[in-house]
Design an enzyme around this catalytic site. Structure first.
Site, PDB file in Angstrom:
ATOM      1  N   ILE A   1       0.508  -1.628   0.140  1.00 26.32           N
ATOM      2  CA  ILE A   1       0.441  -0.176   0.147  1.00 26.32           C
ATOM      3  C   ILE A   1       0.359   1.185   0.169  1.00 26.32           C
ATOM      4  CG2 ILE A   1      -1.332   1.584   0.786  1.00 26.32           C
ATOM      5  CD1 ILE A   1      -2.959  -1.413  -0.161  1.00 26.32           C
TER       6      ILE A   1
ATOM      7  N   ASP B   1      11.171   3.592   4.929  1.00 27.38           N
ATOM      8  CA  ASP B   1      10.852   1.635   5.315  1.00 27.38           C
ATOM      9  C   ASP B   1      12.154   1.179   5.862  1.00 27.38           C
ATOM     10  OD1 ASP B   1       9.064  -0.954   4.181  1.00 27.38           O
ATOM     11  OD2 ASP B   1      10.947  -1.755   5.230  1.00 27.38           O
TER      12      ASP B   1
ATOM     13  N   THR C   1      -4.919  -0.863   8.264  1.00 24.81           N
ATOM     14  CA  THR C   1      -6.705  -2.043   8.859  1.00 24.81           C
ATOM     15  C   THR C   1      -6.576  -2.144  10.010  1.00 24.81           C
ATOM     16  OG1 THR C   1      -6.813  -2.646   6.730  1.00 24.81           O
ATOM     17  CG2 THR C   1      -7.591  -3.116   8.471  1.00 24.81           C
TER      18      THR C   1
ATOM     19  N   ARG D   1      -7.931   0.446   0.782  1.00 25.03           N
ATOM     20  CA  ARG D   1      -9.480  -0.607   0.389  1.00 25.03           C
ATOM     21  C   ARG D   1      -8.943  -0.627  -0.832  1.00 25.03           C
ATOM     22  NH1 ARG D   1     -14.324   3.021   0.830  1.00 25.03           N
ATOM     23  NH2 ARG D   1     -15.489   1.113   1.821  1.00 25.03           N
ATOM     24  N   VAL D   2      -7.952  -0.943  -0.875  1.00 28.08           N
ATOM     25  CA  VAL D   2      -7.945  -1.202  -2.686  1.00 28.08           C
ATOM     26  C   VAL D   2      -7.419  -2.914  -2.934  1.00 28.08           C
ATOM     27  CG1 VAL D   2      -6.334   0.835  -3.492  1.00 28.08           C
ATOM     28  CG2 VAL D   2      -5.470  -0.574  -2.351  1.00 28.08           C
TER      29      VAL D   2
ATOM     30  N   LYS E   1     -13.199  -0.074   8.096  1.00 26.29           N
ATOM     31  CA  LYS E   1     -13.210  -1.548   6.956  1.00 26.29           C
ATOM     32  C   LYS E   1     -13.014  -2.694   7.730  1.00 26.29           C
ATOM     33  CE  LYS E   1      -9.884  -3.754   4.857  1.00 26.29           C
ATOM     34  NZ  LYS E   1      -8.433  -2.551   4.207  1.00 26.29           N
TER      35      LYS E   1
ATOM     36  N   HIS F   1     -33.037 -14.342  -6.585  1.00 27.93           N
ATOM     37  CA  HIS F   1     -33.191 -12.765  -5.405  1.00 27.93           C
ATOM     38  C   HIS F   1     -32.854 -11.425  -5.014  1.00 27.93           C
ATOM     39  CE1 HIS F   1     -35.124 -11.331  -1.699  1.00 27.93           C
ATOM     40  NE2 HIS F   1     -36.292 -12.245  -1.494  1.00 27.93           N
TER      41      HIS F   1
ATOM     42  N   CYS G   1      -6.148 -10.155   4.770  1.00 22.19           N
ATOM     43  CA  CYS G   1      -6.982  -8.951   5.328  1.00 22.19           C
ATOM     44  C   CYS G   1      -8.248 -10.131   6.007  1.00 22.19           C
ATOM     45  CB  CYS G   1      -7.512  -8.476   4.522  1.00 22.19           C
ATOM     46  SG  CYS G   1      -6.095  -7.655   3.292  1.00 22.19           S
TER      47      CYS G   1
ATOM     48  N   LYS H   1      -5.979 -16.511  -4.109  1.00 24.85           N
ATOM     49  CA  LYS H   1      -7.198 -16.732  -4.779  1.00 24.85           C
ATOM     50  C   LYS H   1      -6.314 -16.854  -6.328  1.00 24.85           C
ATOM     51  CE  LYS H   1      -7.286 -11.562  -4.455  1.00 24.85           C
ATOM     52  NZ  LYS H   1      -8.739 -10.771  -4.324  1.00 24.85           N
TER      53      LYS H   1
END
Ligand code: SAJ
Length: 425
Positions: free
Chosen positions: A13, A32, A119, A152-153, A204, A242, A258, A317
């Site tokens: 991020i 960093d 977060t 939120r990316v 978040k 529905h 996350c 994923k």
């Protein structure tokens, strides 16, 4: 006027955020604690993969809008984007947030704005950051402004989402929020919603918790359907027609850093009250074991001696190379515990990280009895069973993502099993 920004934490991020501000005319200094990362960025090289990041980083450095080092510098705005993981006991590890706040204290001046993007559990700004910031002797809210604006990316689409997603800004007071809005308007096209810091922190966390609880519901339905001989995928598809129903998809577990982490923040804060959230987390965490047990029972049913499993998919994923908290890691561990022979292949993971990892799919399925699909990568959806079947000892496939073409595999002589759908057999 906001001219100079100091970004602390140059990960998934922090680095894209620093680069975005630099490419939009701000003077940015990135910090960093990892010297290797700093050296790499200074050589215009990346330590993370993200679409478009390389070109944008080169542009920022060449235009002299971005410098990086291991130490903060004085600036108008300080953005903290450091990890906030959980410990082994599932409680929040806020030491990075605390240390990053401590690191900027010597550089803070009257009128500065400090933003936390990591977060965090609700009340972190109030209980962890503010006591540290008080060491500046600046009056918080009048001389030093503070806000939480959670990132939120989604990895892979970071730049698109940094620009277009709505942003939540929770200042500790009105002036803090006002300054933060001015800052993010530099590149945010989406709506900006103002609230207070603790609400922003909660928002978040509950976005990710909503997904986790919904996925746990889908996973519970998959188990119910396994027992009742009903196809859960068909049932969820029909229920979702529905207009007010949106059930997520079952799977072999929830990975990433996350969704599998943030719900624990609420469980830690309110263990007696956050009941559904805790149960959901445990259901999702139990899915890799459930998957392994299914695989073993299929092998046993077929009376296969010393069965070998070809695990397809290592990343958490589809279509990414990230293995953090991947359910595949737990499945491999469980197979090892059960002394089941296995191989594992993922076209997105080029480096050899695991002993049993193969370079090609052909190698992975060689003499295998069962293919276990763990990730719905494009490559797996398009697999040609005809080209694999002769390599295998027994032709069985267990697909936890329902992503393969059932007819094609059956025609090639495979026995096809799906998570949450024993009706196909
Ligand atoms: N999964 C399922 N069933 C589903 C959807 C996902 O089993 O129906 C699994 C996936 O396979 C994966 C895990 O859940 O293992 C998480 O994947 P994801 O795509 O839902 O989420 P992340 O962790 O990659 O990114 C999320 C995003 N949050 C939301 O969509 C609310 C992203 O916007 C956040 O920025 C990110 O978390 C974060 O940093 O918090």
């Amino acid at each position: 006027m906001i001219n100079k920004i100091c970004v602390v934490g140059l990960g998934y991020i922090g680095l894209p955020t620093a680069v975005m501000f630099a490419n939009h005319g701000k003077v940015v200094h990135g910090v960093d604690i990892n010297e290797e990362i700093v050296n790499k960025i200074n050589r215009k090289q990346l330590h993370i993969e993200e679409k478009g990041l390389k070109e944008k980083l080169v542009e920022a450095i060449d235009q002299k809008h971005l410098t990086v080092s291991t130490k903060p510098e004085e600036a108008d705005v300080f953005i903290i984007a450091v990890p906030s993981p959980i410990k082994n006991d599932k409680t929040a590890n806020l030491s990075y947030v605390e240390k990053a706040t401590e690191a900027i204290v010597p550089y803070l001046q009257k009128g500065n704005l400090v933003i936390l993007e990591s977060t965090v559990p609700p009340l972190t700004v109030e209980k962890v950051m503010l006591p540290v910031l008080e060491k500046t002797n600046l009056e918080i809210g009048r001389e030093l402004f503070v806000a939480h604006s959670p990132e939120r990316v989604i990895p892979g689409k970071v730049f698109e989402e940094l620009i277009n997603n709505d942003r939540i800004i929770g200042g500790i007071n009105e002036k803090s929020s006002e300054l933060a809005v001015e800052l993010y308007r530099t590149f945010v096209v989406g709506n900006i919603h103002i609230t207070d810091a603790k609400t922003a922190e909660l928002v978040k966390v509950i976005e990710n918790t909503y997904r986790d609880v919904n996925i746990a519901f889908a996973n519970e339905l998959a188990r119910i359907c396994d027992n009742l001989n009903i196809n859960v995928w068909e049932a969820i598809k029909l229920a979702n027609y529905h207009p007010r129903v949106n059930i997520h998809s079952p799977g072999p577990g929830v990975g990433g850093h996350c969704i599998a982490v943030d719900p624990w923040f609420l469980v830690e804060l309110q263990p007696e009250t956050a009941k559904i959230i805790g149960v959901a987390r445990n259901i999702n965490d139990s899915m890799p074991h459930y998957t392994t047990n299914k695989v073993i029972s299929i092998i046993d049913q077929q009376s296969i001696q010393h069965g070998k499993v070809a695990v397809l998919g290592l990343s958490y994923k589809a279509d990414i190379d990230d293995t953090r908290e991947s359910p595949s890691l737990d499945v491999m561990r469980a197979l090892e515990e059960q002394k089941i022979e296995y191989s594992v292949f993922d076209p997105h993971i080029k480096e050899q990280i695991f002993m049993k990892q193969t370079k090609t799919i052909e190698e992975a399925v060689e003499h295998a009895d069962l293919i276990l699909i763990m990730t719905n990568h494009q490559e797996f959806k398009k697999l040609n069973p005809e080209s694999l079947k002769d390599k295998m000892r027994t032709k069985i496939i267990y697909d936890t993502k329902k992503c393969i073409d059932e007819d094609k595999w059956k025609q090639a002589g495979f026995e096809v099993y799906f998570l949450g759908d024993s009706s196909s057999n």
